[in-house]
Design a protein around this motif. Structure first.
Motif, PDB file in Angstrom:
ATOM      1  N   TRP A 155      24.315  21.889  -4.254  1.00  0.00           N
ATOM      2  CA  TRP A 155      25.529  22.576  -3.800  1.00  0.00           C
ATOM      3  C   TRP A 155      25.958  22.072  -2.427  1.00  0.00           C
ATOM      4  O   TRP A 155      27.121  21.809  -2.177  1.00  0.00           O
ATOM      5  N   LEU A 156      24.973  21.909  -1.534  1.00  0.00           N
ATOM      6  CA  LEU A 156      25.256  21.453  -0.177  1.00  0.00           C
ATOM      7  C   LEU A 156      24.949  19.974   0.032  1.00  0.00           C
ATOM      8  O   LEU A 156      25.295  19.406   1.062  1.00  0.00           O
ATOM      9  N   GLY A 157      24.269  19.368  -0.938  1.00  0.00           N
ATOM     10  CA  GLY A 157      23.936  17.951  -0.817  1.00  0.00           C
ATOM     11  C   GLY A 157      22.849  17.661   0.200  1.00  0.00           C
ATOM     12  O   GLY A 157      22.805  16.572   0.780  1.00  0.00           O
ATOM     13  N   LEU A 158      21.953  18.613   0.441  1.00  0.00           N
ATOM     14  CA  LEU A 158      20.905  18.413   1.440  1.00  0.00           C
ATOM     15  C   LEU A 158      19.935  17.321   0.996  1.00  0.00           C
ATOM     16  O   LEU A 158      19.523  17.272  -0.165  1.00  0.00           O
ATOM     17  N   GLN A 159      19.566  16.473   1.948  1.00  0.00           N
ATOM     18  CA  GLN A 159      18.742  15.306   1.646  1.00  0.00           C
ATOM     19  C   GLN A 159      17.301  15.490   2.115  1.00  0.00           C
ATOM     20  O   GLN A 159      17.029  16.093   3.159  1.00  0.00           O
ATOM     21  N   GLN A 160      16.386  14.939   1.327  1.00  0.00           N
ATOM     22  CA  GLN A 160      14.962  14.948   1.675  1.00  0.00           C
ATOM     23  C   GLN A 160      14.410  13.547   1.487  1.00  0.00           C
ATOM     24  O   GLN A 160      14.670  12.888   0.473  1.00  0.00           O
ATOM     25  N   TYR A 161      13.625  13.080   2.489  1.00  0.00           N
ATOM     26  CA  TYR A 161      13.048  11.745   2.464  1.00  0.00           C
ATOM     27  C   TYR A 161      11.523  11.865   2.460  1.00  0.00           C
ATOM     28  O   TYR A 161      10.942  12.368   3.420  1.00  0.00           O
ATOM     29  N   ASP A 162      10.908  11.428   1.370  1.00  0.00           N
ATOM     30  CA  ASP A 162       9.449  11.410   1.279  1.00  0.00           C
ATOM     31  C   ASP A 162       8.966  10.081   1.854  1.00  0.00           C
ATOM     32  O   ASP A 162       9.313   9.010   1.337  1.00  0.00           O
ATOM     33  N   VAL A 163       8.173  10.144   2.924  1.00  0.00           N
ATOM     34  CA  VAL A 163       7.776   8.965   3.679  1.00  0.00           C
ATOM     35  C   VAL A 163       6.287   8.707   3.470  1.00  0.00           C
ATOM     36  O   VAL A 163       5.461   9.584   3.759  1.00  0.00           O
ATOM     37  N   GLU A 164       5.952   7.527   2.969  1.00  0.00           N
ATOM     38  CA  GLU A 164       4.561   7.140   2.762  1.00  0.00           C
ATOM     39  C   GLU A 164       4.221   5.975   3.692  1.00  0.00           C
ATOM     40  O   GLU A 164       5.007   5.039   3.815  1.00  0.00           O
ATOM     41  N   MET A 165       3.051   6.038   4.333  1.00  0.00           N
ATOM     42  CA  MET A 165       2.627   5.007   5.285  1.00  0.00           C
ATOM     43  C   MET A 165       1.216   4.557   4.960  1.00  0.00           C
ATOM     44  O   MET A 165       0.367   5.371   4.627  1.00  0.00           O
ATOM     45  N   THR A 166       0.962   3.258   5.075  1.00  0.00           N
ATOM     46  CA  THR A 166      -0.370   2.745   4.801  1.00  0.00           C
ATOM     47  C   THR A 166      -1.238   2.853   6.054  1.00  0.00           C
ATOM     48  O   THR A 166      -0.725   2.962   7.178  1.00  0.00           O
ATOM     49  N   PRO A 167      -2.564   2.810   5.883  1.00  0.00           N
ATOM     50  CA  PRO A 167      -3.464   2.861   7.045  1.00  0.00           C
ATOM     51  C   PRO A 167      -3.301   1.673   7.991  1.00  0.00           C
ATOM     52  O   PRO A 167      -3.795   1.716   9.114  1.00  0.00           O
ATOM     53  N   ARG A 168      -2.618   0.627   7.555  1.00  0.00           N
ATOM     54  CA  ARG A 168      -2.441  -0.557   8.405  1.00  0.00           C
ATOM     55  C   ARG A 168      -1.450  -0.306   9.543  1.00  0.00           C
ATOM     56  O   ARG A 168      -1.350  -1.122  10.461  1.00  0.00           O
ATOM     57  N   LEU A 169      -0.709   0.786   9.494  1.00  0.00           N
ATOM     58  CA  LEU A 169       0.210   1.131  10.575  1.00  0.00           C
ATOM     59  C   LEU A 169      -0.505   2.038  11.573  1.00  0.00           C
ATOM     60  O   LEU A 169      -1.100   3.046  11.185  1.00  0.00           O
ATOM     61  N   ASP A 170      -0.447   1.672  12.861  1.00  0.00           N
ATOM     62  CA  ASP A 170      -1.056   2.543  13.860  1.00  0.00           C
ATOM     63  C   ASP A 170      -0.079   3.658  14.241  1.00  0.00           C
ATOM     64  O   ASP A 170       1.047   3.727  13.731  1.00  0.00           O
ATOM     65  N   ALA A 171      -0.501   4.553  15.130  1.00  0.00           N
ATOM     66  CA  ALA A 171       0.303   5.733  15.463  1.00  0.00           C
ATOM     67  C   ALA A 171       1.654   5.344  16.054  1.00  0.00           C
ATOM     68  O   ALA A 171       2.688   5.948  15.735  1.00  0.00           O
ATOM     69  N   SER A 172       1.676   4.320  16.891  1.00  0.00           N
ATOM     70  CA  SER A 172       2.932   3.877  17.500  1.00  0.00           C
ATOM     71  C   SER A 172       3.885   3.327  16.448  1.00  0.00           C
ATOM     72  O   SER A 172       5.097   3.601  16.477  1.00  0.00           O
ATOM     73  N   GLU A 173       3.363   2.571  15.500  1.00  0.00           N
ATOM     74  CA  GLU A 173       4.193   2.006  14.443  1.00  0.00           C
ATOM     75  C   GLU A 173       4.686   3.088  13.499  1.00  0.00           C
ATOM     76  O   GLU A 173       5.824   3.033  13.016  1.00  0.00           O
ATOM     77  N   ARG A 174       3.857   4.100  13.261  1.00  0.00           N
ATOM     78  CA  ARG A 174       4.292   5.222  12.422  1.00  0.00           C
ATOM     79  C   ARG A 174       5.400   6.009  13.123  1.00  0.00           C
ATOM     80  O   ARG A 174       6.331   6.488  12.473  1.00  0.00           O
ATOM     81  N   ARG A 175       5.290   6.133  14.435  1.00  0.00           N
ATOM     82  CA  ARG A 175       6.340   6.816  15.200  1.00  0.00           C
ATOM     83  C   ARG A 175       7.671   6.084  15.016  1.00  0.00           C
ATOM     84  O   ARG A 175       8.715   6.710  14.763  1.00  0.00           O
TER      85      ARG A 175
END
Length: 198
Positions: A155-175
């Protein structure tokens, strides 16, 4: 109580919070949550060009500044997003160009590592995070993350993004990756410019 680490999970959900069509919505533009639904952070729209990703405690994680052409030809120009932390130190950037800017975003982390967030095709609901262009004709690049979009309120067109990250990304890269998903939403649904899909 200690807050959950925003960038520790290998999967988070970035989405528009639920709201009523009949009342003026004054909440956050987006929320970042665990897959179980626990809110980790919220995105506040300051003035349609400046956005703040902050933990639920109020601690600023990323400030996002959007820069693009203005006027009737803005759709033809590039759009850039600059990331800074709570101390106003530059911690990364994202950008897109072309008529369909949601097809690919280029990312740069605080350490200077480069990524591409690429949509499989204009009709796809999935984007893949890689270090090289998947359409360059070489060997398929390693997939370091995925983003899948869905409409959670037709009705409102609200969007949701499911984000998957591998262990090869560190915290800064995930940010940087999570901040770029916010940017992806701002490209697809520019504040104040309607809610048509892109």
């Amino acid at each position: 109580m200690t807050e959950p680490d925003l960038f520790a999970p290998e999967a988070v959900v970035v989405g528009q919070p639920k709201r009523s069509k009949w009342r003026t919505y004054r909440g956050p533009a987006l929320a970042v949550s665990t897959v179980e639904g626990t809110t980790l952070a919220e995105v506040t729209d300051i003035d349609h060009t400046h956005f703040v990703l902050a933990r639920t405690s109020g601690e600023v994680v990323v400030r996002i500044e959007k820069r693009s052409w203005i006027g009737p030809f803005r759709q033809f120009g590039p759009v850039r997003f600059h990331f800074t932390d709570g101390a106003d130190r530059e911690i990364g950037a994202a950008g897109a160009r072309g008529l369909i800017k949601s097809l690919q975003l280029s990312l740069r982390t605080e350490q200077g590592r480069q990524f591409l967030l690429t949509r499989l095709n204009p009709a796809s609901v999935e984007w893949r995070l890689t270090e090289t262009d998947p359409g360059s004709g070489g060997p398929p690049p390693e997939i370091l993350g995925r983003v899948t979009v869905s409409t959670v309120d037709s009705w409102l067109g609200l969007q949701q993004y499911d984000v998957e990250m591998t262990p090869r990304l560190d915290a800064s890269e995930r940010r940087t990756f999570v901040a770029s998903v916010v940017c992806l939403h701002l490209i697809r649904r520019p504040p104040g410019e309607g809610s048509g899909p892109a």
